[in-house]
Design a protein around this motif. Structure first.
Motif, PDB file in Angstrom:
ATOM      1  N   LEU A 149      -0.247 -46.241   6.994  1.00 52.32           N
ATOM      2  CA  LEU A 149      -0.461 -45.107   7.469  1.00 52.32           C
ATOM      3  C   LEU A 149       0.406 -44.652   8.725  1.00 52.32           C
ATOM      4  O   LEU A 149       0.159 -45.202   9.295  1.00 52.32           O
ATOM      5  CB  LEU A 149      -1.166 -44.214   7.472  1.00 52.32           C
ATOM      6  CG  LEU A 149      -1.943 -43.882   6.195  1.00 52.32           C
ATOM      7  CD1 LEU A 149      -3.477 -43.833   6.306  1.00 52.32           C
ATOM      8  CD2 LEU A 149      -1.669 -44.090   4.945  1.00 52.32           C
ATOM      9  N   GLU A 150       1.360 -43.817   9.102  1.00 54.51           N
ATOM     10  CA  GLU A 150       1.718 -43.310  10.291  1.00 54.51           C
ATOM     11  C   GLU A 150       1.695 -41.683   9.916  1.00 54.51           C
ATOM     12  O   GLU A 150       1.145 -41.347   9.573  1.00 54.51           O
ATOM     13  CB  GLU A 150       3.074 -43.358  10.472  1.00 54.51           C
ATOM     14  CG  GLU A 150       3.740 -45.102  10.887  1.00 54.51           C
ATOM     15  CD  GLU A 150       5.132 -44.749  10.893  1.00 54.51           C
ATOM     16  OE1 GLU A 150       5.526 -44.756  12.001  1.00 54.51           O
ATOM     17  OE2 GLU A 150       5.515 -45.750  10.088  1.00 54.51           O
ATOM     18  N   HIS A 151       1.997 -40.477  11.077  1.00 58.81           N
ATOM     19  CA  HIS A 151       1.530 -40.481  11.709  1.00 58.81           C
ATOM     20  C   HIS A 151       1.809 -38.695  10.293  1.00 58.81           C
ATOM     21  O   HIS A 151       0.697 -38.477   9.868  1.00 58.81           O
ATOM     22  CB  HIS A 151       2.094 -38.977  12.818  1.00 58.81           C
ATOM     23  CG  HIS A 151       1.166 -37.359  13.003  1.00 58.81           C
ATOM     24  ND1 HIS A 151       2.143 -37.244  13.944  1.00 58.81           N
ATOM     25  CD2 HIS A 151       0.914 -36.869  12.745  1.00 58.81           C
ATOM     26  CE1 HIS A 151       0.717 -35.627  14.219  1.00 58.81           C
ATOM     27  NE2 HIS A 151       0.333 -35.909  13.551  1.00 58.81           N
ATOM     28  N   TYR A 152       3.561 -38.500   9.766  1.00 54.98           N
ATOM     29  CA  TYR A 152       4.015 -38.167   8.672  1.00 54.98           C
ATOM     30  C   TYR A 152       4.149 -38.572   7.894  1.00 54.98           C
ATOM     31  O   TYR A 152       4.260 -37.981   6.359  1.00 54.98           O
ATOM     32  CB  TYR A 152       4.966 -37.216   9.403  1.00 54.98           C
ATOM     33  CG  TYR A 152       4.594 -35.655  10.475  1.00 54.98           C
ATOM     34  CD1 TYR A 152       3.101 -35.009  10.260  1.00 54.98           C
ATOM     35  CD2 TYR A 152       5.105 -36.283  12.089  1.00 54.98           C
ATOM     36  CE1 TYR A 152       3.307 -34.031  10.936  1.00 54.98           C
ATOM     37  CE2 TYR A 152       4.650 -34.902  12.362  1.00 54.98           C
ATOM     38  CZ  TYR A 152       3.966 -33.791  12.092  1.00 54.98           C
ATOM     39  OH  TYR A 152       3.099 -32.830  13.668  1.00 54.98           O
ATOM     40  N   VAL A 167       8.015 -44.642   0.069  1.00 54.92           N
ATOM     41  CA  VAL A 167       8.164 -44.890   1.465  1.00 54.92           C
ATOM     42  C   VAL A 167       8.622 -44.061   2.103  1.00 54.92           C
ATOM     43  O   VAL A 167      10.072 -43.731   1.342  1.00 54.92           O
ATOM     44  CB  VAL A 167       8.851 -46.301   0.879  1.00 54.92           C
ATOM     45  CG1 VAL A 167       9.878 -45.962   0.333  1.00 54.92           C
ATOM     46  CG2 VAL A 167       9.393 -45.891   3.216  1.00 54.92           C
ATOM     47  N   GLY A 168       7.807 -43.001   1.995  1.00 54.75           N
ATOM     48  CA  GLY A 168       8.285 -41.796   2.920  1.00 54.75           C
ATOM     49  C   GLY A 168       7.542 -40.926   2.945  1.00 54.75           C
ATOM     50  O   GLY A 168       6.367 -40.970   3.925  1.00 54.75           O
ATOM     51  N   PRO A 169       7.709 -39.315   3.027  1.00 55.43           N
ATOM     52  CA  PRO A 169       6.469 -38.325   4.031  1.00 55.43           C
ATOM     53  C   PRO A 169       5.169 -38.129   3.000  1.00 55.43           C
ATOM     54  O   PRO A 169       5.550 -38.023   1.967  1.00 55.43           O
ATOM     55  CB  PRO A 169       7.539 -36.867   4.177  1.00 55.43           C
ATOM     56  CG  PRO A 169       8.251 -37.622   2.680  1.00 55.43           C
ATOM     57  CD  PRO A 169       9.269 -38.756   2.407  1.00 55.43           C
ATOM     58  N   LEU A 193      -5.048 -37.678   0.166  1.00 57.38           N
ATOM     59  CA  LEU A 193      -6.053 -38.123   0.705  1.00 57.38           C
ATOM     60  C   LEU A 193      -5.433 -38.620   2.174  1.00 57.38           C
ATOM     61  O   LEU A 193      -5.858 -38.881   2.902  1.00 57.38           O
ATOM     62  CB  LEU A 193      -6.982 -38.205   0.256  1.00 57.38           C
ATOM     63  CG  LEU A 193      -7.713 -37.375  -0.996  1.00 57.38           C
ATOM     64  CD1 LEU A 193      -9.159 -38.075  -0.931  1.00 57.38           C
ATOM     65  CD2 LEU A 193      -7.834 -36.482   0.055  1.00 57.38           C
ATOM     66  N   THR A 194      -4.365 -39.600   2.632  1.00 65.47           N
ATOM     67  CA  THR A 194      -4.020 -40.085   2.735  1.00 65.47           C
ATOM     68  C   THR A 194      -3.134 -38.733   4.151  1.00 65.47           C
ATOM     69  O   THR A 194      -3.085 -39.436   5.097  1.00 65.47           O
ATOM     70  CB  THR A 194      -2.242 -40.980   2.423  1.00 65.47           C
ATOM     71  OG1 THR A 194      -1.697 -39.855   1.882  1.00 65.47           O
ATOM     72  CG2 THR A 194      -2.630 -42.092   1.335  1.00 65.47           C
ATOM     73  N   VAL A 195      -3.175 -37.720   3.487  1.00 63.56           N
ATOM     74  CA  VAL A 195      -2.695 -36.538   5.031  1.00 63.56           C
ATOM     75  C   VAL A 195      -4.057 -36.368   4.659  1.00 63.56           C
ATOM     76  O   VAL A 195      -4.808 -35.878   4.192  1.00 63.56           O
ATOM     77  CB  VAL A 195      -2.239 -35.490   4.005  1.00 63.56           C
ATOM     78  CG1 VAL A 195      -1.979 -34.504   5.087  1.00 63.56           C
ATOM     79  CG2 VAL A 195      -0.842 -35.947   3.147  1.00 63.56           C
ATOM     80  N   SER A 231       0.230 -31.372   8.850  1.00 64.52           N
ATOM     81  CA  SER A 231       1.178 -31.211   7.253  1.00 64.52           C
ATOM     82  C   SER A 231       2.662 -31.771   7.176  1.00 64.52           C
ATOM     83  O   SER A 231       3.085 -31.527   9.004  1.00 64.52           O
ATOM     84  CB  SER A 231       1.230 -29.787   7.237  1.00 64.52           C
ATOM     85  OG  SER A 231      -0.600 -29.511   6.636  1.00 64.52           O
ATOM     86  N   VAL A 232       3.434 -32.518   7.511  1.00 63.29           N
ATOM     87  CA  VAL A 232       4.741 -32.732   7.247  1.00 63.29           C
ATOM     88  C   VAL A 232       5.040 -31.997   7.611  1.00 63.29           C
ATOM     89  O   VAL A 232       6.516 -32.417   7.810  1.00 63.29           O
ATOM     90  CB  VAL A 232       5.120 -34.041   6.449  1.00 63.29           C
ATOM     91  CG1 VAL A 232       4.972 -34.210   4.981  1.00 63.29           C
ATOM     92  CG2 VAL A 232       6.172 -34.468   7.302  1.00 63.29           C
ATOM     93  N   GLU A 233       5.372 -30.947   7.206  1.00 62.29           N
ATOM     94  CA  GLU A 233       6.059 -29.535   6.412  1.00 62.29           C
ATOM     95  C   GLU A 233       6.671 -28.596   7.962  1.00 62.29           C
ATOM     96  O   GLU A 233       7.308 -28.185   8.130  1.00 62.29           O
ATOM     97  CB  GLU A 233       5.522 -28.278   5.439  1.00 62.29           C
ATOM     98  CG  GLU A 233       5.403 -28.860   3.793  1.00 62.29           C
ATOM     99  CD  GLU A 233       4.173 -30.380   3.269  1.00 62.29           C
ATOM    100  OE1 GLU A 233       4.481 -31.154   2.430  1.00 62.29           O
ATOM    101  OE2 GLU A 233       3.168 -30.456   4.527  1.00 62.29           O
TER     102      GLU A 233
END
Length: 550
Positions: free
Chosen positions: A264-267, A316-318, A333-335, A450-452
């Motif tokens: 995981l990373e932030h977004y 691999v993505g947002p 839930l990784t968000v 939220s990556v949005e």
């Protein structure tokens, strides 16, 4: 009244402190390898790329040497779609670089955000293969694949492209490793077609793993650090966070139907999703200064003369919740909204619905704040009415204090009798605030995770809601709104220390908000403005009913 005010002050400070501590814990960098060991780590990592860690097959006796010819060593394959630019190494068929084309590093730039990298100090790659007696990957070497060409591009009008890698084991078994890319998707299907051309059964096991260097990386700041860590999901536990220090202390070894592993990373997130049928084993380890988390499938027996296909999915993505939820249970839930995820998810769904209507995330934040504050108006009304009643009782409470002096027992009984007679709950102003806190905290994490909202434009100078206000206008306005809220609530605190804390709290919070994303500060500002309007309406209604508000 003083005790109620003190509780409110302490409550606000405590919530702010807990939010800060939880944010730091959730996002702080996991620095395991000191900076002075970087050169040593680079040397060891480069060495690890030559062979690499590969899990043992279930039955060690099945393992036998493989053809490790390196004449085709590190022939790199470039794959470009509308969402991804990947580099695949023919040695092992590893994904050693991944750029997210639609997610630039700088807003409006053409510098795509890089997730995977094969640079020694920042190693982060996705590996997969086959192990077993007739497998092509062993701890003593990696499969060396052949490929028709080195460049693949998803052309206009194409929906899919397939990148085939092939090899032949020393026994004569033909293995084809296919990477299937789909337009508009960050998910890649990785399959193995195993053609057993021999006269005896072949035994293989599929595995897939993510490998990331533990060398400390640059990036982030004290207030907005970059998170690094892992997670996994099983049939029993949909989502478990798995920090890098736990790799050494508690090595993962879990059998489950289906399952997934992720970094995981932030977004953003990378994840291997295991086949939903059959039993898979999730594992983790540290090898050559790198954290490795992966899964191993069941041992397959392929009869002589037959062909079998096994597959898994690499994403691999947002951290797009809808997409992740469709790939595997619990992957959304990784968000990470923390313990209030059950409340944050519907709030995010509402925020996204509003955005679809208005087309601006800043406006959507304003509208969802109005909706939430409107829904909690009755709680706000109870809070202010209770506080006003307590202010009206202040002279009578002072009379009790003058009458009973230091006799705390009589003073306490007199206060309780007074509250009962006047039908006032001394904690009535605190309970509504405590009930609102979970909603505020849940919305806080929605706006933070939220990556949005990454690179989301609002208006005027606010061109990115995920970074602090560059001109500090929102923090200043928020501090001013807090000051106006204070003016609506005349100070009755006698203790000089509490008076100072309460007086300078807007200034402290304003400084605090300078370092937080503009979207969060916008939410807090609008919330304060709405509270001001609601307080005026509530006080006007109370005065009409003859209740004292000042």
């Amino acid at each position: 009244m003083e005790s109620q005010r003190s509780i409110l002050i302490i409550g606000l400070l405590l919530v702010s402190f807990l939010l800060w501590i939880e944010y730091q814990e959730a996002n702080a960098p996991q620095a395991i390898i000191p900076a002075e060991q970087t050169e040593q780590a680079r040397s060891e990592t480069e060495q690890s790329n030559e062979t690499g860690f590969v899990p043992q097959a279930d039955n060690d006796s099945l393992i036998s040497p493989v053809n490790t010819d390196t004449s085709n060593k590190q022939r790199l394959i470039n794959v470009t779609t509308d969402t991804l630019h990947l580099v695949i190494d023919t040695l092992g068929g590893d994904v050693i670089s991944a750029d997210l084309i639609k997610y630039p590093v700088t807003q409006g730039g053409d510098d795509a955000f890089q997730v995977f990298s094969n640079k020694a100090a920042t190693l982060y790659i996705a590996q997969s293969g086959l192990i077993g007696k007739q497998g092509v990957d062993l701890s003593t070497g990696r499969a060396n694949y052949n490929v028709p060409r080195e460049t693949y591009v998803l052309s206009e009008g194409e929906e899919q492209i397939v990148v085939p890698l092939s090899t032949v084991t020393k026994e004569g078994i033909i293995v084809t490793k296919n990477f299937v890319f789909t337009r508009g998707s960050h998910a890649v299907e990785v399959s193995y077609t195993i053609n057993n051309t021999t006269n005896s059964p072949a035994h293989v096991q599929q595995y897939a793993q993510l490998k990331q260097s533990l060398v400390e990386r640059e990036g982030g700041s004290m207030f907005m650090p970059t998170y690094r860590g892992a997670a996994y999901g099983t049939l029993e536990d949909n989502y478990e966070k798995y920090k890098f220090p736990e790799f050494e202390d508690e090595k993962l070894n879990l059998a489950t139907q289906g399952g997934w592993v992720a970094m995981l990373e932030h977004y953003f997130v990378s994840t291997w999703i295991a086949p939903k049928t059959g039993t898979n084993t999730l594992y983790s380890t540290i090898s050559n200064n790198a954290a490795i988390i992966g899964y191993k499938g069941e041992s397959l027996s392929i009869p002589a003369g037959e062909t079998t296909t096994v597959s898994s999915t690499l994403y691999v993505g947002p951290k797009d919740q809808d997409t992740l939820a469709g790939l595997a249970k619990g992957l959304d839930l990784t968000v990470d909204y923390g313990i209030l995820w059950w409340l944050s998810q519907p709030l995010f769904a509402m925020l996204k619905w509003i955005y679809d209507l208005v087309g601006n995330w800043g406006v959507a934040i304003i509208f969802i704040t109005i909706i939430v504050k409107g829904a909690m108006y009755w709680l706000t009304k109870k809070q202010y009415e209770s506080m006003a009643k307590m202010r009206a009782l202040a002279p009578k409470l002072q009379q009790l204090k003058d009458r009973y002096g230091d006799d705390k027992q009589k003073m306490s009984k007199g206060m309780m009798d007074l509250y009962k007679k006047e039908k006032v709950n001394p904690m009535g102003g605190c309970f509504p605030m405590l009930l609102q806190m979970p909603i505020f905290m849940a919305l806080y994490w929605v706006l933070l995770e939220s990556v949005e909202l990454r690179h989301a434009d609002f208006a005027l100078w606010i061109t990115d809601l995920s970074i602090p206000d560059p001109w500090f206008v929102l923090p200043i306005l928020t501090a001013a709104s807090m000051f106006l809220l204070q003016r609506l609530q005349p100070m009755t605190i006698q203790d000089p220390m509490q008076q100072k804390i309460f007086k300078y709290m807007p200034v402290g919070m304003g400084v605090f908000f300078i370092f937080f994303p503009a979207g969060l500060v916008l939410y807090w500002l609008i919330s304060n403005v709405i509270t001001l309007v609601q307080a005026k309406i509530i006080y006007a209604s109370m005065e009409k009913r003859g209740l004292k508000t000042k």
